[in-house]
Design a protein around this motif. Structure first.
Motif, PDB file in Angstrom:
ATOM      1  N   ALA A  70     101.117 -21.900 -23.807  1.00  0.00           N
ATOM      2  CA  ALA A  70     101.021 -23.362 -23.919  1.00  0.00           C
ATOM      3  C   ALA A  70     102.372 -24.007 -23.631  1.00  0.00           C
ATOM      4  CB  ALA A  70     100.518 -23.755 -25.310  1.00  0.00           C
ATOM      5  N   GLU A  88      96.784 -24.178 -19.045  1.00  0.00           N
ATOM      6  CA  GLU A  88      95.626 -25.025 -19.339  1.00  0.00           C
ATOM      7  C   GLU A  88      94.808 -24.427 -20.486  1.00  0.00           C
ATOM      8  OE1 GLU A  88      94.904 -27.940 -18.285  1.00  0.00           O
ATOM      9  OE2 GLU A  88      96.616 -27.958 -16.899  1.00  0.00           O
ATOM     10  N   LYS A  89      93.963 -25.275 -21.086  1.00  0.00           N
ATOM     11  CA  LYS A  89      93.156 -24.823 -22.226  1.00  0.00           C
ATOM     12  C   LYS A  89      92.175 -23.707 -21.860  1.00  0.00           C
ATOM     13  CE  LYS A  89      92.783 -27.953 -25.992  1.00  0.00           C
ATOM     14  NZ  LYS A  89      92.078 -29.026 -26.687  1.00  0.00           N
ATOM     15  N   THR A  90      91.637 -23.742 -20.639  1.00  0.00           N
ATOM     16  CA  THR A  90      90.700 -22.687 -20.240  1.00  0.00           C
ATOM     17  C   THR A  90      91.380 -21.318 -20.291  1.00  0.00           C
ATOM     18  OG1 THR A  90      91.284 -23.195 -17.972  1.00  0.00           O
ATOM     19  CG2 THR A  90      89.216 -24.102 -18.785  1.00  0.00           C
ATOM     20  N   LEU A 110      93.935 -20.538 -22.296  1.00  0.00           N
ATOM     21  CA  LEU A 110      94.126 -20.211 -23.712  1.00  0.00           C
ATOM     22  C   LEU A 110      92.805 -19.715 -24.317  1.00  0.00           C
ATOM     23  CD1 LEU A 110      96.320 -23.277 -24.812  1.00  0.00           C
ATOM     24  CD2 LEU A 110      97.077 -21.099 -23.868  1.00  0.00           C
ATOM     25  N   LEU A 111      91.734 -20.361 -23.907  1.00  0.00           N
ATOM     26  CA  LEU A 111      90.412 -19.978 -24.393  1.00  0.00           C
ATOM     27  C   LEU A 111      90.081 -18.537 -23.996  1.00  0.00           C
ATOM     28  CD1 LEU A 111      88.049 -21.266 -25.906  1.00  0.00           C
ATOM     29  CD2 LEU A 111      87.152 -22.069 -23.712  1.00  0.00           C
ATOM     30  N   PHE A 132      90.232 -26.136 -29.926  1.00  0.00           N
ATOM     31  CA  PHE A 132      89.514 -26.088 -28.651  1.00  0.00           C
ATOM     32  C   PHE A 132      88.512 -27.229 -28.491  1.00  0.00           C
ATOM     33  CE2 PHE A 132      90.944 -21.554 -28.593  1.00  0.00           C
ATOM     34  CZ  PHE A 132      91.699 -21.666 -27.437  1.00  0.00           C
ATOM     35  N   ARG A 179      90.506 -33.307 -28.275  1.00  0.00           N
ATOM     36  CA  ARG A 179      91.120 -33.732 -27.021  1.00  0.00           C
ATOM     37  C   ARG A 179      92.509 -34.328 -27.204  1.00  0.00           C
ATOM     38  NH1 ARG A 179      86.056 -36.784 -24.983  1.00  0.00           N
ATOM     39  NH2 ARG A 179      85.724 -36.490 -27.212  1.00  0.00           N
ATOM     40  N   ALA A 216      98.827 -27.099 -31.121  1.00  0.00           N
ATOM     41  CA  ALA A 216      98.500 -28.386 -30.484  1.00  0.00           C
ATOM     42  C   ALA A 216      99.779 -29.078 -30.003  1.00  0.00           C
ATOM     43  CB  ALA A 216      97.726 -29.276 -31.454  1.00  0.00           C
ATOM     44  N   TYR A 268     100.814 -27.469 -26.826  1.00  0.00           N
ATOM     45  CA  TYR A 268      99.893 -27.793 -25.734  1.00  0.00           C
ATOM     46  C   TYR A 268     100.029 -29.240 -25.277  1.00  0.00           C
ATOM     47  CZ  TYR A 268      95.709 -28.296 -22.963  1.00  0.00           C
ATOM     48  OH  TYR A 268      94.847 -28.558 -21.925  1.00  0.00           O
ATOM     49  N   TYR A 269     100.094 -30.179 -26.215  1.00  0.00           N
ATOM     50  CA  TYR A 269     100.068 -31.603 -25.842  1.00  0.00           C
ATOM     51  C   TYR A 269     101.457 -32.203 -25.623  1.00  0.00           C
ATOM     52  CZ  TYR A 269      95.096 -31.580 -27.003  1.00  0.00           C
ATOM     53  OH  TYR A 269      93.759 -31.312 -27.025  1.00  0.00           O
TER      54      TYR A 269
END
Ligand code: MN
Ligand code: MN
Length: 306
Positions: free
Chosen positions: A181, A186-188, A190-191, A229, A232, A259, A262-263
């Motif tokens: 992150a 991207e979140k995908t 991380l998922l 996850f 937003r 978070a 990530y953000y």
């Protein structure tokens, strides 16, 4: 090899991770040990840093989660490198300073270090609390983006108090997620990484979410994954997490670091940052800068400039 990373972006995300962790700790501590329905009937949706809680905190005051992370950060900065003894010494000094809170497993491990110099607790299938994972961030920042160094630091510090395979797997997975992150994944992506953890340790499966948010590492991570996850924004992730109650300061701290990473800083609500203890934020800024500057990524980029 590392020259496609933007070091300023990495610094911003690293800082957001550390401040996000402290915010999650201070926010969640107010509702720690409450149930989700107790929180709902008292606050509706709980979303402000107001202190109080069972520890009777001042608004913006942090607890053991942030304090232990700072112990690790100071040890690395002071030694200009990784020293497990320095980490354990800081934990020991912290415990002797009569901290506002300290988990039982942490206390037991630190006492064994004080009494016998023990740096590694014996393996214990019951030591699967979240106390090792909540404090890993400085080890993560100091190793960006090297996952082998990450593993060494994260597990060594964990085993001072928690020596358990489920805790270990969670610590490593969280550390890798943070590396990704912070480097802009991207979140995908991380998922997919969390899917890997769940396939090796199905106990971490968080969909359907069971709504448990205790200090057991599995419950803690299911809660963080579920809210991180589906949210937003930084705020949505953190509010969802702490409103589950339970070990809310620690689920909040872990969700806050992820978070935040990530953000980034611009997504952290100012109304929360403003409420935080200014001395703690100043120290976080300082150590984050020093940890990132000493990490492999920054050293590599310095080297190629010359
Ligand atoms: Mn705490
Ligand atoms: Mn806690």
């Amino acid at each position: 090899m590392f020259n496609h990373y933007n070091i300023e972006d990495i610094r911003d995300r690293a800082r957001a991770a550390f401040i996000g962790m402290a915010i999650g700790d201070a926010l969640g501590a107010t509702v720690e040990f409450m149930t989700a329905s107790e929180i709902a009937s008292k606050y509706g949706i709980f979303r402000d840093i107001i202190g109080g809680g069972w520890l009777r905190l001042k608004p913006g005051q942090v607890t053991d989660d942030t304090e232990m992370a700072l112990c690790i950060a100071r040890a690395i900065v002071k030694n200009q490198g990784w020293s497990l003894e320095a980490v354990a010494d800081n934990f020991a000094a912290w415990l002797k300073s009569r901290p506002i809170d300290c988990g039982d497993t942490c206390r037991k491990g630190i006492r064994a270090y004080i009494l016998n110099g023990q740096l590694e607790s014996p393996p214990n299938k019951w030591d699967a609390g979240n106390g090792a994972a909540m404090r890993i961030l400085p080890a993560v920042l100091f190793s960006i983006p090297d996952d082998e160094l990450l593993k060494k630091y994260v597990i060594e510090q964990a085993h001072i108090t928690h020596n358990n395979p489920v805790s270990d797997a969670a610590c490593i997975c969280l550390g890798e997620l943070l590396h990704m992150a912070i480097c802009g994944a991207e979140k995908t992506r991380l998922l997919r990484h969390v899917d890997g953890l769940v396939s090796r340790f199905p106990t971490f499966k968080y969909d359907p979410y069971r709504g448990l948010a205790t200090g057991y590492i599995v419950d803690t991570f299911q809660t963080v994954f579920h809210w991180f996850f589906r949210a937003r924004t930084f705020e949505e992730a953190l509010v969802g997490t702490v409103n589950q109650g339970g070990d809310a300061d620690t689920t909040g701290a872990i969700c806050g670091m992820l978070a935040g990473a990530y953000y980034g800083m611009e997504n952290i609500p100012k109304r929360w940052t403003k409420k935080m203890d200014m001395k703690v934020l100043a120290e976080i800024d300082l150590v984050t800068d020093q940890l990132v500057s000493a990490s492999p990524i920054a050293r590599f980029q310095e080297a190629i400039k010359q």
